[in-house]
Scaffold this active site. Structure first.
Site, short mmCIF file in Angstrom:
data_model
loop_
_atom_site.label_atom_id
_atom_site.label_comp_id
_atom_site.label_asym_id
_atom_site.label_seq_id
_atom_site.Cartn_x
_atom_site.Cartn_y
_atom_site.Cartn_z
N ASP A 169 0.69 -1.31 0.02
CA ASP A 169 -0.12 0.25 -0.02
C ASP A 169 0.99 1.43 0.02
O ASP A 169 1.75 1.56 0.91
CB ASP A 169 -0.81 0.09 1.19
CG ASP A 169 -1.82 1.11 1.42
OD1 ASP A 169 -2.03 1.92 0.45
OD2 ASP A 169 -2.77 1.02 2.37
N HIS A 200 -3.15 -1.68 -1.77
CA HIS A 200 -4.23 -1.04 -1.15
C HIS A 200 -5.51 -1.47 -1.86
O HIS A 200 -5.56 -1.87 -3.05
CB HIS A 200 -4.14 0.50 -1.41
CG HIS A 200 -5.06 1.46 -1.19
ND1 HIS A 200 -5.16 1.66 0.40
CD2 HIS A 200 -6.35 2.00 -1.69
CE1 HIS A 200 -6.29 2.47 0.62
NE2 HIS A 200 -6.83 2.97 -0.56
#
Length: 412
Positions: A169, A200
């Site tokens: 992420d 993410h």
């Protein structure tokens, strides 16, 4: 499943929220908090799924000040507009809206018990901030963007909170994730789960970064916290036993299907038999399973492990091959042989209904016992599998030619 209702503010203003309600009629409350894409298909799907789990769910429209009911896709245009809406959002006002949503949820006639928060991306940050500020029972943050910028509030957190963090992420890189871990290191009410190799939004179906295995694991961990703090608390073992009763004792297909969700699936892993969806699974049960099991079928329970949303059932499955057993021995004429085979069922439930079954057994062991596979020279066993399962004292390693050679050798 759901509908939109209006949430009123003390200022006299109002904004929309998507409401999904459980079939059971009432349940604990959940507030789902959106990504930057508004209340789109994904958020409604998740609200409907949690309603299926037994929750009364509200998804507030947090972008209403920029235009009511913004709904964006995951294409470049949606991403660009979502970032604009995020920049226009006042976090303090959004948290106030969440508080108004919690109040409205508690006022619904079918809400019973506590309230939890679940947020994704932007919503993951707002779930954390709202858990600090409002009287809620728990919060779950999926890859919350900006959590590491608000860790000054960490000491104010007094309710159970889960952070689901993705290794790849870029919005919450390693340094940020480490700062989150450090901030809550001494808080035993906070659980932080790391998901290696995912990005993410790994839990968002419909996006290229969706990773179903990690998403499923995160979902189970989320339910574990929800069940422990606000419920509902189902007797999963009893629900599974009822399903088995209708399958093997009553042999009642409609009653069996009534124990399952609207679109369930069953996968017998070794033979690829089963069905996906109400239509195919009903057909499978009616014509190839429920009435196709031998008359003397019985199971000997070995162990049962019950989790937040699933059961792992270990058993010895016993029968005489007196008919064609479509699901286990498809196309094989009855041999009259007796079989005992270890079998494991991994069963997932949604609320008080079965969602899926993954059934495992050693097909080679079955074929040996009915005489279709000669075990001579092969590392396979027949009925000895079941006997060893029942009696651990029986000899081990007899299929290993090298076992005798290690006798007396030093152990490093």
């Amino acid at each position: 499943m759901g509908k939109y209702i209006d949430i009123s503010k003390s200022s006299g203003e109002s904004f929309a929220a998507y409401l999904a309600e459980p079939a059971q009629g009432s349940g604990p409350g959940l507030v789902l908090l959106q990504e930057i894409f508004g209340i789109n298909d994904y958020m409604r799907d998740m609200a409907d799924r949690y309603a299926e789990e037994g929750y009364v769910v509200l998804v507030p429209d947090l972008f209403w000040r920029s235009g009511a009911r913004q709904e964006l896709g995951y294409d470049q245009a949606g991403f660009t507009r979502g970032l604009e809406l995020r920049d226009e959002l006042d976090e303090d006002l959004a948290v106030t809206d969440i508080g108004d949503t919690v109040t409205a949820l508690r006022g619904l006639t079918n809400h019973v018990g506590g309230v939890g928060l679940i947020g994704y991306c932007l919503g993951g940050l707002l779930a954390y901030l709202s858990a600090v500020r409002f009287d809620v029972d728990c919060a779950i943050s999926y890859y919350g963007v900006g959590v590491h910028d608000h860790l000054d509030a960490a000491t104010e957190l007094t309710v159970p909170v889960v952070f689901h963090l993705a290794e790849l992420d870029s919005y919450c890189p390693e340094d940020a994730r480490n700062s989150i871990r450090k901030a809550f290191d001494d808080n035993d009410q906070v659980r932080i789960y790391d998901y290696p190799g995912v990005d993410h939004a790994f839990a968002t179906h419909g996006r290229d970064v969706f990773e179903p295995l990690s998403a499923g694991l995160a979902y189970s961990r989320t339910l574990e916290v929800l069940h422990a703090t606000i419920g509902p608390r189902y007797d999963l073992s009893a629900l599974w036993d009822r399903h088995i009763y209708y399958e093997f004792e009553a042999r009642d297909v409609p009653a069996t299907m009534a124990t399952m969700v609207d679109e369930p699936y069953v996968n017998h892993i070794p033979t690829l038999t089963g069905g996906v969806g109400q239509k195919d699974l009903s057909r499978f049960y009616a014509h190839h399973f429920v009435h196709n099991n031998p008359a003397d079928t019985k199971t000997i329970p070995i162990s049962r492990t019950v989790g937040a949303d699933r059961i792992v059932d270990e058993q010895l499955f016993c029968f005489t091959h007196d008919r064609e057993i479509d699901w286990m021995l498809p196309g094989v004429a009855p041999t009259g042989r007796y079989v005992e085979i270890p079998l494991v069922a991994v069963v997932t439930l949604r609320g008080d209904k079965l969602y899926n079954e993954h059934i495992y057994w050693d097909q080679a062991g079955v074929l040996v016992q009915i005489g279709l596979l000669d075990p001579d020279g092969l590392p396979v066993a027949g009925i000895a599998q079941g006997r060893k399962l029942l009696d651990k004292a029986l000899p081990s390693n007899e299929l290993m030619p090298s076992w005798a050679s290690s006798e007396g050798r030093p152990i490093d």
